[in-house]
Scaffold this active site. Structure first.
Site, short mmCIF file in Angstrom:
data_model
loop_
_atom_site.label_atom_id
_atom_site.label_comp_id
_atom_site.label_asym_id
_atom_site.label_seq_id
_atom_site.Cartn_x
_atom_site.Cartn_y
_atom_site.Cartn_z
NE ARG D 242 5.58 -83.45 10.42
CZ ARG D 242 4.58 -82.58 10.34
NH1 ARG D 242 4.01 -82.10 11.41
NH2 ARG D 242 4.13 -82.20 9.15
CG HIS D 246 0.70 -84.88 12.63
ND1 HIS D 246 1.50 -84.66 13.73
CD2 HIS D 246 -0.46 -85.43 13.10
CE1 HIS D 246 0.85 -85.05 14.82
NE2 HIS D 246 -0.32 -85.52 14.47
CE1 TYR D 254 2.57 -79.27 7.79
CE2 TYR D 254 0.56 -80.18 6.83
CZ TYR D 254 1.64 -80.28 7.71
OH TYR D 254 1.80 -81.40 8.48
C1 LIG Z 1 -3.58 -82.00 24.01
C2 LIG Z 1 -3.52 -82.40 22.57
N1 LIG Z 1 -4.06 -81.60 21.66
C3 LIG Z 1 -4.03 -81.94 20.35
C4 LIG Z 1 -3.47 -83.11 19.94
C5 LIG Z 1 -3.47 -83.50 18.46
N2 LIG Z 1 -2.06 -83.53 18.00
C6 LIG Z 1 -1.36 -84.68 17.99
S1 LIG Z 1 0.26 -84.42 17.67
C7 LIG Z 1 0.00 -82.76 17.46
C8 LIG Z 1 1.15 -81.88 17.13
C9 LIG Z 1 2.26 -82.10 18.10
O1 LIG Z 1 3.30 -81.23 17.80
P1 LIG Z 1 4.68 -81.39 18.51
O2 LIG Z 1 4.52 -81.40 19.98
O3 LIG Z 1 5.58 -80.35 17.94
O4 LIG Z 1 5.20 -82.84 18.11
P2 LIG Z 1 5.52 -83.36 16.64
O5 LIG Z 1 4.30 -84.07 16.17
O6 LIG Z 1 5.88 -82.21 15.80
O7 LIG Z 1 6.65 -84.29 16.85
C10 LIG Z 1 -1.33 -82.43 17.66
C11 LIG Z 1 -1.89 -81.08 17.57
C12 LIG Z 1 -2.94 -83.93 20.94
N3 LIG Z 1 -2.39 -85.11 20.67
N4 LIG Z 1 -2.97 -83.55 22.24
#
Ligand SMILES: Cc1ncc(C[n+]2csc(CCOP(=O)(O)OP(=O)(O)O)c2C)c(N)n1
Ligand SMILES: Cc1ncc(C[n+]2csc(CCOP(=O)(O)OP(=O)(O)O)c2C)c(N)n1
Ligand SMILES: [Mg+2]
Ligand SMILES: [Mg+2]
Lengths: 323, 323, 323, 323
Positions: D242, D246, D254
């Site tokens: 990434r 975020h 971080y």
């Molecule tokens: C069930 C749930 N918990 C928390 C969140 C908040 N949240 C949004 S994206 C994210 C991280 C997602 O990580 P990943 O699946 O690795 O996708 P990336 O953003 O790295 O592409 C979080 C914790 C969410 N959207 N859904």
């Protein structure tokens, strides 16, 4: 890591709990047929070696998170036959004072997380208990049981992953009894061994003969030792067979009779008895003494349960909240 | 000194962590990152990684783990990143946490912090007010502070409570309101509403972000001779019917205002209890002001039309005063 | 010919499967076993394994899969083994299914069959009435038939509806009531309540298993000169306020009766709407009759005290008539 | 199973979509800094090869279930830059007509399941779409994307298991971008390769260089061919990074800067451009023509979005239910 082999006394203790479990459950079947049981009856018949073998590998201060097939483990953690019978009769003296039924009981002071219906719900909870041990630097372990069917649930996944990432002292123990209600293993997962699910979490996964109480004990003891040393969780799968219906209302006509026959020949208690006799640890006299003791305990339990009071409706609203 | 609502939450957490080593926190991105809203910023450095624990992305898993911690006598505080995702942990909350004490008599002292609410242009999945889902579930306590002082005092109470408490902290309020907070270790007891503004014409019963809008409406209506009494529920479960009743008896006119959709919202219960228990004191219909039966729209123009505000509250109050 | 409530559900499913090949079923043990309550017995043989699909034990997974099927123009019908486990699929239902049409304009035609309710001595995890959780969620329709004819007609309507519909089928009613069912392909439209018994003294607004108890109470009160009008909601979402209103205008006295716990139940909304919209027609407080704020107790003696019945309904009606 | 190698036209098409994706997202960053965007901005910068490579391996009738990092796949399935920009500006002309925001859009008629916030929720839905293909004997495939973090959720597990057991035509595609919000992979799972999770389901799992668009394309094409032939699902993991926060509010402090540097050198677009130039498929003239076309499309899109009307509040209540 070596595992201490059980002493003769321990072996007889295991035998006693296997038989007590079977005996209590047989008695519950009779009571059920007599219409004396409230609600459904969930039995671990044929799967006692997993419950008892696992519990026998634990230290007294360890905690279990049982399933509905783990009466043996509950007994070893100190649940009494009386409490168990009173629970099945929905009496005030039951472990949930009539508020919940059958195998839905526990007592955290005795190291038992009370089982609830939604399959796999106890696994994250078990991880949390283990997390507490880790935080407090207590060398205690949680043995968390689940079925092959339960391993399809999201909570199974979240719990094992969490435990692996945080290196928590949990031994996840699967009753792979080939069925989840009427659903055979092949409709539950596209793999042969539940133990292979461990690979997704980076924890050891081992499959053992679930009808060999010492094999179960050994595998769980190894996993528990590992956990106790801070090396994290493991998954132990016991291959076994659900020998009765899902619950007693279910005649399990969907299970091929030949399969049951095959497994009946591997009955874990018969096998263990034979092994004890081979080692001359058990003879007719000892066996009878144990049987007599168990018969007496069971009858006392039934008597206790039957003569116990029903819950009082004046308590209907009590206990929803802790004070 | 005036502090923000967010700072009040932060202080409560900090002081409780400091005071009681059984308190620890679990959640996504609460460690290094300090939480999506930075509520736990600095906690990792102060309290270390075993008390400020980043978890894998698994709400059901870490809520379950918190339950396990609670059973072992810890005081876990879980952070949902957004309260919308509490839906993913629903089963653990309503089936495991809520019913455990009733069934076993064992306390489950834990807090789920649920950042909730709209007004921040975050759409259907980051704006929900899910309190009504839990309001119906016996065994849970629900609090929803509206001011910094209440935010601090209620979080402390929640952490010290022996029951599972869902702490609804409003995202819009985080940085939008400031207020004095008592210097000492002050608890706001769970279960006590507060009259935030005494008045005589209409009892406005509200909580969360709608408190400010209700107070603003009250200011505006003063010149029109309409004198709103604004009751801030603060705790949603258990409801403080005594405070509600004394206000209703005084005014004879009731408006319930909340941000959750009207249909099936907590306002229904409040109105129903008033209609049943205080019927003879009512001079007019019980009015509810709350959003319509739709998801929370994303576009600011739609969201503004969706959410109640001081205009809509004042408008409804005028009509009610003239009934 | 009179048929049972269960048979009515079975017929509706059978006829819809026969009529429309887009209809298919997903769930645990619905195939060979015919479902925990045998509702789908014989379906596998008739419709084959691709339309009667046993799934792994994963409520969130198969509800999600049903949503996917619905998006592709299928008409999936999901069976929850017990409605209590709908908690495990909560997120998919409230976040995915419910909001999809609002966001995208795409229909989500699916049905979740939720066997619910108590009175069968099944305890806290097999007796819940979870309808209020979903009542608050925009985008879902909820139906809860009380008679065989309604059970059949509403299930057909639900299957043909372009929205996600939760179909609450009462486990106690399955084999406890019988009734005539129209021979032809009759639909009971979603959104229409029915006056099951006209009367003049009090409007009893109810649904589910409480209909029978309300009708029984009405019979008993007749000799006392109290003439209950019993309104069967049939659909919970959307509420048929027109039918409710015309009854309330006639009687001026309202009792809402349901089996779900009172606090936060649907009765609150109904009472609130009456208190707001029909205040001037009310001659007495709006009374709700519903269980207390506790889990459903297991022991029959406790459960009997917990559930409303014709006694409690008649008692409350007497008091209300005399207000 | 062989996979057809892309033609020069296809290669240039891939290049175009990679660049279009990057260009659109860069433009959104600018708009965000100008305060013109409503809500948060979620980008796939540096991960375009996974989205575009995967989508380029699909047939037009195939369906995707994207994540928030898959703009490229959405574009290839027919989402226009105008719709995308209007969505980010919360305009009536956006794909959700202002009801939902940013990357929360889809269109099933174009083969896109609309993304929603709760991570992994789309995976069971994708399985259901694939189930429909299987039932209807359509040789279509679903490409279901998810992140490393999402793979910790129960819905991931339930979906993959269900798809494996029912042999559904799904390709599960992981953006392993090393982080879930602030949480690094090592706190998300105790294994190195997300692809290893496939072992728990009995499906093939393969890890590829996620910044090599042709490697991704190849792996997905193989998995899709397998799925299309009825051999069931696969898991393809693209290792990537990434490259931004975020979301745009997050400066990602971080993340070790060296890690970003390392990955910047592997930029998927630069690499693919170099490879095309090596093959003399791309020269300065072609590159400029493509850049110009993209620049024009983007500016038209921004113009369209900025000049589009806001949603109308008179529609506030519309579209919750399908008619
Ligand atoms: C069930 C749930 N918990 C928390 C969140 C908040 N949240 C949004 S994206 C994210 C991280 C997602 O990580 P990943 O699946 O690795 O996708 P990336 O953003 O790295 O592409 C979080 C914790 C969410 N959207 N859904
Ligand atoms: C979440 C959930 N869904 C459905 C059920 C109903 N149910 C009770 S036990 C069972 C089968 C469990 O199978 P398995 O985990 O293999 O345990 P076993 O009964 O074979 O020991 C089912 C479907 C349940 N208890 N929980
Ligand atoms: Mg099993
Ligand atoms: Mg990631």
């Amino acid at each position: 890591m070596g595992v201490q082999q059980p002493t003769p006394t321990e072996l007889l203790n295991i035998y006693y709990y296997l038989k007590l479990t079977r005996g209590l459950e047989q008695r519950v079947i009779t009571l059920y047929r007599q219409g004396k049981i409230v609600g459904g009856v969930y039995l671990g018949t044929g799967e006692e070696a997993i419950a008892v073998g696992s519990a026998s590998a634990l230290e007294p201060s360890d905690v279990i998170a049982p399933t509905h097939r783990d009466l043996g483990a509950n007994l070893m953690k100190g649940i009494t036959p009386k409490e168990y019978m009173a629970q099945y009769l929905a009496k005030q003296t039951g472990l949930t004072r009539g508020r919940d039924g059958n195998v839905h009981f526990g007592d955290i002071t005795r190291g038992i997380i009370g089982f609830i219906s939604p399959m796999a719900d106890l696994l994250p909870v078990a991880a949390g208990v283990a997390l507490t041990f880790k935080i407090r630097r207590e060398r205690r372990v949680v043995a968390a049981f689940f079925g092959d069917g339960a391993s399809s649930r999201g909570d199974f996944h979240e719990a094992l992953n969490l435990a692996a990432v945080l290196k928590l002292p949990v031994v996840f123990i699967c009753h792979n009894n080939q069925y989840a209600y009427s659903t055979p293993l092949s409709r539950q997962m596209a793999i042969e061994h539940v133990a292979d699910r461990a690979k997704a979490y980076g924890m050891p996964g081992i499959s053992v003969d679930g009808n060999d109480v010492l094999a179960v004990r050994n595998a769980v003891a190894l996993a528990a030792a590992r956990a106790r040393m801070g090396e994290g969780p493991s998954l132990v799968e016991g291959k076994t067979m659900r020998m009765r219906g899902h619950a007693e209302h279910d005649d399990a006509s969907y299970v091929p009779p030949a399969l049951l026959e095959e497994w009946r020949a591997r009955d874990p208690i018969d096998r263990f008895a034979a092994c004890l006799r081979d080692q001359t640890l058990l003879d007719d006299v000892t066996a009878k003494a144990i049987d007599d003791r168990i018969a007496k305990e069971i009858e006392e339990a039934v008597l206790f349960a039957e003569s116990s009071p029903l819950p009082d409706t004046k308590d209907l609203l009590d206990g929803v909240y802790a004070a | 000194m005036e502090i923000t609502y967010l700072e009040a939450i932060r202080q409560a957490l900090w002081e409780e962590m400091d005071r009681d080593e059984r308190v620890f926190m679990l959640g996504e991105d609460i460690g290094v990152y300090g939480g999506a809203f930075k509520v736990t910023k600095g906690f990792l450095d102060k309290f270390g990684p075993e008390r400020v624990m980043d978890t894998p992305l698994s709400e059901s898993g870490f809520v379950g783990a918190a339950i396990g911690g609670a059973l072992m006598g810890m005081r876990p505080v879980v952070e949902m990143q957004f309260s919308d995702f509490i839906a993913c942990a629903f089963d653990q909350i309503v089936n495991m946490a809520a019913k455990h004490h009733y069934r076993t008599g064992e306390p489950v002292p834990m807090v789920i912090r649920a950042p909730y609410g709209g007004g921040i242009h975050a759409g259907p999945f980051h704006s929900q007010c899910p309190e009504a889902w839990f309001f119906h579930v016996a065994g849970l306590k629900l609090v929803a502070p509206s001011t910094p002082a209440d935010a601090k005092g209620l979080l402390k109470a929640a952490i010290r409570d022996p029951n599972p408490v869902i702490y609804f902290e409003h995202k819009y309020l985080y940085r939008h309101i400031k207020g004095e907070v008592p210097a000492e270790d002050t608890i706001v007891p769970i279960g006590q509403a507060e009259v935030k503004r005494p008045g005589s014409t209409i009892s406005v019963i509200t909580y969360g972000a709608m408190l400010q809008h209700s107070l603003a409406a009250a200011e505006r209506l003063l010149t029109e001779g309409i004198d709103l009494e604004v009751v801030d529920l603060r705790t949603l479960q258990p409801l403080d019917m005594a405070t509600i009743a004394s206000s209703v008896k005084k005014t004879g006119r009731v408006m319930v205002v909340h941000e959750a959709p009207k249909t099936g919202g907590i306002g229904g219960e409040i109105a129903a209890r008033i209609a049943e228990e205080l019927f003879q004191y009512l001079d007019a219909p019980i009015v509810r002001v709350a959003p319509p039966h739709t998801p929370v729209p994303f576009s600011p123009v739609l969201e503004e039309a969706y959410l109640p505000n001081s205009d809509t509250i004042a408008g409804k109050a005028r009509a009610l005063a003239g009934f």
